[in-house]
Write a protein that holds these residues in place. Structure first.
Motif, short mmCIF file in Angstrom:
data_model
loop_
_atom_site.label_atom_id
_atom_site.label_comp_id
_atom_site.label_asym_id
_atom_site.label_seq_id
_atom_site.Cartn_x
_atom_site.Cartn_y
_atom_site.Cartn_z
N VAL A 1 -5.11 -7.31 -19.06
CA VAL A 1 -3.75 -7.71 -18.45
C VAL A 1 -2.92 -6.69 -17.40
CG1 VAL A 1 -1.25 -8.17 -19.10
CG2 VAL A 1 -3.09 -9.31 -20.48
N SER B 1 -0.13 -12.90 -15.50
CA SER B 1 -1.36 -11.97 -15.71
C SER B 1 -1.93 -12.34 -17.22
CB SER B 1 -1.03 -10.69 -15.60
OG SER B 1 -0.55 -10.30 -14.52
N VAL B 2 -1.02 -12.57 -18.18
CA VAL B 2 -1.53 -12.95 -19.47
C VAL B 2 -2.28 -14.29 -19.62
CG1 VAL B 2 -0.86 -13.60 -21.83
CG2 VAL B 2 0.33 -11.67 -20.88
N THR C 1 -5.70 -14.15 -17.83
CA THR C 1 -6.76 -13.38 -18.91
C THR C 1 -6.96 -13.98 -20.15
OG1 THR C 1 -5.15 -11.83 -19.36
CG2 THR C 1 -6.14 -11.09 -17.47
#
Length: 422
Positions: free
Chosen positions: A373, A417-418, A421
């Motif tokens: 992340v 970003s979380v 990923t």
């Protein structure tokens, strides 16, 4: 954002392998202002790292910068060891009027050296001198610095291993909720203290972070801190609060322990006390503990006068009223709401959040996800780091002066970003 390969040759060939942050963020930074850094190609990065908490008021804060430039331009003292200077006098007077007196704190102020670990070493040394005992109790997942005395009360195995010698006279105890609430607070600690066969030498002091930053954003409950203070009082141990990263308004109040209503015997400050990222640290202690002989603890750079100047400006600008406190608490509530939604969205990942004020962390059940992340956030122009014993926590530490729009921008990048990923 477009990533350009930086020219890192001199860093790779000449600088030691010990470097770390530049590996996570492989660009060459050139300038910074407020909540943003810019690399040499002009690309901007929103900074939710804030110099590991040393830039609570942002990069190149204009008020602090003006005070510093004015001081330098009139040939103010730069290096003064512990000599009396006008810059030091102004800082002490302002610290007393804006911080100590409003909180009814009757602390003496010591300038032990330029870094946080200098302050911790001074605190440990003074506690042992005052009590005539060697042992100091610390807590699981604590981090107090990289010099030998500080490492002895630090929990991280990787950092401790770097000492190369035995780390002695420190005993770890479980931090709040370390055992998941299955054991009453301080049951083990108190039993060891009262049992003459326990093997625990009577400690001179206990050192604690109210929120363990490097340890994974582990937040101690106010009632746990009050019980610890009571235990120290009953058992003749000094209470040292390490407020190096969580002080100077990070949790809302100037000191992170204020919420618990306790008064530590000794407090260490560094990082944002200078306000401008300049090296400076303080060791505060009750007057009856001022047992030092002149020169018994010293250091060449304990009188950083430019830091006194910016520290004074920071106190006058941000701590003459309660505006920054209220703003930090309000923004902290906003972050908490955003993280609650994010963790609910990714419940299958075992994501949980915790924090207070403007320090927050997200822990992932799959520990490697935190690093992933952070890497993806960097690619999108957000600087965040990981913490925790296995790097399993994404750590948010924006400047206290971050704007509402910047805060939302950073939280949006984090959420993206979380998702990317997952």
């Amino acid at each position: 954002m477009t990533m350009t390969e930086p020219v890192l040759s001199v860093f790779e060939t000449l600088e030691s392998e010990v470097r770390s942050y530049c590996r996570a963020w492989p660009v060459v930074f050139e300038h910074a202002t407020g909540s943003r850094l810019y690399d040499e190609h002009g690309s901007g990065y929103l900074d939710f790292f804030a110099g590991a908490g040393s830039l609570n008021y942002g990069h190149n804060n204009p008020v602090l910068k003006r005070a510093l430039l004015d001081y330098l331009e009139r040939d103010g003292i730069t290096h003064g060891l512990d000599m009396a200077t006008t810059a030091k006098r102004s800082f002490l007077e302002t610290f007393r009027s804006h911080v100590l007196e409003p909180r009814a704190l009757n602390y003496k102020v010591m300038f032990p050296g330029p870094t946080g670990t200098n302050a911790v070493e001074a605190a440990l040394k003074l506690a042992r001198k005052a009590k005539g005992r060697e042992s100091v109790v610390s807590f699981t997942n604590a981090f107090h610095g990289m010099s030998l005395g500080s490492l002895a009360v630090t929990g991280n195995a990787f950092k401790r291993a770097g000492a190369g010698v035995p780390l002695v006279h420190g005993t770890p105890m479980p931090f709040d909720n370390y055992l998941g609430g299955r054991v009453p607070d301080f049951l083990w600690f108190e039993r060891l203290l009262e049992d003459q066969g326990s093997g625990l030498n009577h400690p001179a002091a206990v050192i604690v972070e109210t929120i363990q930053g490097e340890g994974g954003i582990n937040v101690a409950r106010a009632e746990w801190l009050r019980a610890l203070a009571d235990l120290c009082r009953r058992r003749d141990m000094l209470l040292i609060v390490d407020d190096i990263q969580m002080g100077c308004g990070r949790t809302g109040e100037f000191f992170s322990f204020e919420e618990a209503g306790i008064t530590p015997d000794i407090v260490t400050l560094s990082k944002s006390i200078s306000g401008y990222g300049l090296p400076m640290s303080l060791c505060l202690f009750k007057p009856e503990l001022d047992l030092w002989e002149p020169g018994e603890h010293n250091g060449t750079f304990r009188g950083n006068n430019p830091a006194f100047v910016t520290a004074t400006a920071a106190l006058e600008t941000y701590w003459a009223d309660g505006v920054l406190r209220e703003r930090t608490l309000a923004q902290g509530g906003h972050v908490e709401g955003a993280l609650r939604e994010l963790c609910a969205e990714h419940a299958r990942l075992g994501a949980t959040y915790r924090g207070r004020g403007l320090v927050w962390g997200i822990e992932f059940a799959h520990k490697e996800r935190a690093a992933a992340v952070s890497r993806r956030a960097f690619e999108h122009g957000l600087l965040i780091e990981t913490s925790g014993p296995e790097g399993e926590v994404v750590k948010l530490l924006p400047p206290l002066t971050v704007t509402a729009d910047e805060l939302d921008e950073g939280l949006d990048i984090l959420a993206r970003s979380v998702r990317e990923t997952a």
